[in-house]
Design an enzyme around this catalytic site. Structure first.
Site: not given
Length: 921
Positions: A56, A100, A125
């Protein structure tokens, strides 16, 4: 049938990244310096998470996204994680924010609570309940979609297959992939069935799918023979299975038996190289989309701030009544309004706070705003309203012109506050509030300086006492004690050894002579320049005898107390640009000379670290507010005679970043332009690297009449009639001082706006005469101001003039080169700023020039200590004195602060160090 076409996620993601790169470049063109910001919060240190995060970060860097990886240890508590999330939610530079998963921790942490703590508008997300709810309702344009399902949809579209009307099967029901994938297909008008590992007749359900998305987390769970011929197969699985042919003993497979399925499907994604690259690409796309929304909804550089409405009264009540009539905003709320983060603010109650220096690091790429310094003509003993004008101008720029603005002012000493002069919060309807908080202890900075200063004083006398009463070995044992049988030099002691030319680090290897040089500073008591301080005018401490206790064994000496704000530590605080720089400056302060004529510093005394610890909070600027709700930094308060008389460099630097390119920072320089403004330019700007855009020169009819030959103005005594009745001739004569101070300001290449601070006794003809003569003398503009009675409204014309002047080209330049000889620098200031014919140094001053040049201090800037009541050294000489010789009776050094200060004329020591402007002689 022919084998399925492979849907290459790498190729698709590369196209998306190129498109995003172009969009980011367009954003930068629209808003120079702007970059989409992505924050990735990781708890723990899972290998797989580290791999994903690195992918990322790499993608973000390629596209031009400013990605920040925040890593917490696996010992982090839920509260610590939530605090970190709050900080990122508040950061305007962060447009996309992900946690995460999975969270790798030894502590009990509720994953749902953590993911839902992310601000929905930054939840790229798409995992918060709010975004999931919007997706389930079909509000696809008003939510963020989880990245993997979003990538899957992009891959399906690339096949050219029409989704509407197709039978879709999703194997997996996680909120990250399965559930949102179901919703996306449904709102694309497919008929969707969700299956999972517990579904009976799973093979039968799969065989009905025109579009099959598998995210079950089971290696090759879906067999090739289950696949409907011609189906589109999207495999989201990443699984590791044993493989003896691989160097690491394992290979990566998906949730679908790829080889067999490829023979039946029309399109299929490989593992790896299929969905994985798309997941990262979609995260980048969502971040860019979030940044675009930010730019659409907010004006970069414009604060969302509410201002207080004043209820003006006539006549204007006392300052304390006005201050208490206004309910200030909670300081935490004001901090958020001006773009400060929660982690950057330390609250001291509800009306004041400290701002951490980390703010500067965060805003380092933010362009500075416009820098304005407020100064004045040569004043009367009553003062002409520079502080009031500073606050009134800030209120006008903010509350009335709707510009971002900070005022930066000095913290007042309690000496003048309890004297005739009073406080320094401004006055009338242009004040910093609450005024009692501002004028008294504030956050304790001055007390910290008192403690640090007196620690140095105590160290000096203790060191001299011990050197006179102990042997070299005894001193060495005290300075380098044996701990568990081992002696070790501290860092500060290593620096002293290096200063002495001793390149040794083992305490046991010093010779007797080296040990003697190390332990003995050999201070000459007659050369001690460091005095004790307190923040009160106490005339009976101006000259004292210390050491009279029997324990001091007869070692007495004459000393004195100065006022705290006269301490060099205050000047250091005002000129430093950070904690490390402050520590270095504190260590360089010269407190005396040795009997050999060598300078003795606080570093030699070994107290630098202790001083830095005492000052660690004082270095942070203090945030307060004006009556109308505009922000104010109150930080540092050095005297304007023996020091430079300006608030801190750090406050100005942080404020300039916070206001942004179109905003303004208004700061004030002490005394008249010949003193405070000259030092602002030649000392403060030299060290800060900042360049001013406008000088605001405050003038009053009262002071100009005094310079025209009016009677003496005395604090506490009613003004003579000449100051109350119209007298244009007296006023016109006195405007010579205004003209000279305008010339002084223009010498530095900066446009000048004259603020004529109107009093109720002034006539309109008098005010207009001052405005006319100011413009004729070279002012960019001159305006009448009534901010004392009307607040910001009364300074709108001034604010508009300042705004116009700030657009003019600035040709700022210093008055002198610091490399010039000391005497020449003094002469330049005396002749060009004061109008002196020449200077004359006393023998003592001449000797100091020799000593300081020899000691390496000759290239420091000059900080003239002279009366503020005249351009000359004689306070009785008003207007524009000429033909005088400026007497320099002594020169002293503030090496840590970074200047030499010549003592001009015959001003008494207690005036310079204790009672300037206090009204208590």
């Amino acid at each position: 049938m022919a084998p399925a076409q492979v849907i290459c996620g790498k190729a698709a993601s590369a196209q998306i990244r190129e498109r995003l790169k172009t969009q980011v470049a367009q954003m930068k063109e629209r808003v120079p310096g702007f970059r989409p910001g992505l924050a990735i919060l990781q708890v723990g240190d899972r290998d797989d998470s580290n791999i994903y995060i690195s992918m990322k970060l790499k993608a973000a860097a390629e596209i031009g996204i400013n990605a920040n990886h925040i890593k917490l240890p696996n010992t982090a508590t839920e509260a610590e994680v939530l605090r970190c999330i709050t900080v990122l939610n508040e950061d305007p530079a962060v447009h996309g924010f992900i946690v995460q998963l999975p969270i790798d921790t030894d502590k009990p942490i509720n994953t749902n609570k953590v993911t839902n703590a992310v601000a929905p508008e930054k939840d790229v997300d798409g995992l918060t309940s709010i975004n999931a709810g919007k997706l389930s309702r079909g509000d696809l344009r008003d939510c963020f979609i989880p990245c993997t399902p979003k990538g899957c949809m992009e891959l399906i579209r690339q096949t050219g297959i029409q989704i509407a009307g197709k039978k879709a099967v999703v194997v997996g029901r996680s909120k990250i992939v399965g559930a949102p994938m179901h919703d996306l297909l449904l709102w694309s008008h497919a008929t969707v069935t969700t299956c999972h590992t517990k579904t009976t007749a799973l093979a039968e359900e799969v065989s009905k799918a025109d579009i099959l998305v598998v995210a079950a987390g089971k290696p090759e769970m879906v067999k090739g023979e289950w696949i409907k011929p011609g189906a589109v197969v999207i495999d989201c699985g990443i699984n590791y299975i044993p493989d003896s042919t691989k160097p690491n003993g394992k290979t990566v497979v998906g949730d679908v038996a790829y080889s067999a399925a490829k023979e039946r499907a029309s399109y299929i994604t490989p593992v790896p190289g299929g969905v994985g690259p798309m997941t990262v690409a979609m995260l980048m796309q969502s971040t860019v989309e979030s940044a675009q929304r930010f730019l659409e909804q907010f004006q970069p550089g414009k604060w969302s701030i509410q201002y207080n409405q004043l209820s003006l009264r006539t006549p204007v009540p006392s300052d304390i009544e006005v201050s208490r009539s206004c309910v200030p905003k909670r300081i935490g709320h004001l901090a958020r309004e001006v773009g400060l983060l929660s982690e950057e603010v330390e609250l001291y109650g509800q009306t004041k706070a400290k701002v951490l220096l980390s703010t500067l690091k965060r805003l380092k790429d933010q362009p500075d705003g416009k820098y304005v310094v407020v100064t004045g003509i040569t004043p009367t003993p009553l003062g002409e309203g520079k502080s009031t004008t500073t606050i009134g101008l800030a209120q006008a720029l903010g509350a009335h012109l709707k510009l971002n603005v900070f005022a930066c002012v000095r913290q007042p000493s309690q000496g003048p506050t309890f004297g005739i002069k009073g406080g320094a919060a401004g006055g009338g309807y242009s004040q910093v509030i609450p005024m009692e908080e501002f004028n008294l202890h504030l956050t304790g900075d001055i007390h910290a300086i008192t403690a640090a200063n007196n620690l140095v004083a105590a160290a000096i006398d203790a060191r001299m006492f011990h050197e006179q009463t102990q042997s070299d070995q005894a001193l060495y044992t005290r300075l380098v004690p044996s701990i568990s049988g081992v002696r070790k030099f501290s860092d500060i002691q290593i620096r002293r050894l290096q200063k002495l030319g001793i390149e040794k680090t083992d305490p046991g290897t010093l010779t007797d002579e080296e040990r003697k040089k190390f332990v003995r500073l050999d201070i000459d008591p007659a050369t001690i320049t460091w005095q004790r301080v307190m923040d009160t005018n106490d005339r009976f401490l101006r000259k004292i005898t210390i050491g009279q206790s029997p324990t001091e064994k007869g070692f007495t000496r004459t000393a004195q107390f100065d006022i705290t704000v006269a301490s060099e530590i205050m000047a250091v605080l005002a000129l430093t640009d950070g904690l490390g720089d402050m520590r270095r400056r504190l260590g360089k302060m010269v407190v005396a000379s040795s009997k050999n004529g060598e300078p003795v510093t606080t570093d030699d005394l070994g107290v630098t670290g202790a001083l830095a610890v005492l000052m660690k909070d004082a270095v942070k600027p203090n945030l307060m507010q004006t009556l109308e709700g505009t922000p104010v930094f109150v930080h540092a308060g050095p005297f304007a005679n023996i020091a430079h008389g300006n608030s801190s460099v750090l406050a100005d630097k942080i404020a300039l970043k916070l206001v942004g390119q179109e905003g303004f920072v208004v700061t004030e320089a002490g005394f008249g332009a010949d003193i405070g403004m000259e030092k602002f330019f030649n000392i403060k700007c030299r060290y800060s690297g900042l360049r001013p855009h406008v000088v605001v020169l405050v003038a009053t009819v009262r002071a100009l009449k005094m310079h025209g030959g009016g009677p003496t103005v005395t604090a506490g005594v009613p003004l003579p009639k000449e100051y109350i009745e119209e007298n244009l001739q007296l006023l016109k004569t006195g405007c010579s001082n205004l003209g000279k101070q305008i010339q002084n300001a223009r010498t530095f290449g900066t446009p000048v706006v004259v603020a004529v601070n109107a009093f109720k006794s002034d006539t309109e003809a008098e005010l207009q005469l001052v405005i006319q003569l100011a413009k004729e003398a070279g002012a960019y503009d001159a305006v009448k101001c009534t901010h004392w009675a009307e607040g910001g409204k009364g300074a709108v014309a001034l604010a508009q003039a300042v705004q116009r002047a700030s657009q003019e080209p600035s040709n700022f330049k210093f008055l002198y080169n610091v490399e010039l000889p000391v005497v020449e620098k003094i002469r330049i200031i005396a002749q060009q700023i004061y109008g002196a014919e020449d200077i004359e140094l006393s023998p003592e001053a001449e000797q100091k020039v020799v000593v300081y040049t020899k000691q390496g201090f000759g290239n420091l800037p000059i900080c003239m200590a002279k009366t503020h009541l005249s351009l000359s050294h004689d306070p009785e000489k008003k207007g524009v004195p000429t033909g005088f010789i400026l007497p320099i009776r002594d020169i002293r050094a503030s090496v840590g602060a970074g200047f030499l200060y010549p003592l001009v004329g015959t001003l008494p020591e207690d005036y310079l160090m204790s009672n300037a402007n206090s009204g208590i002689p």
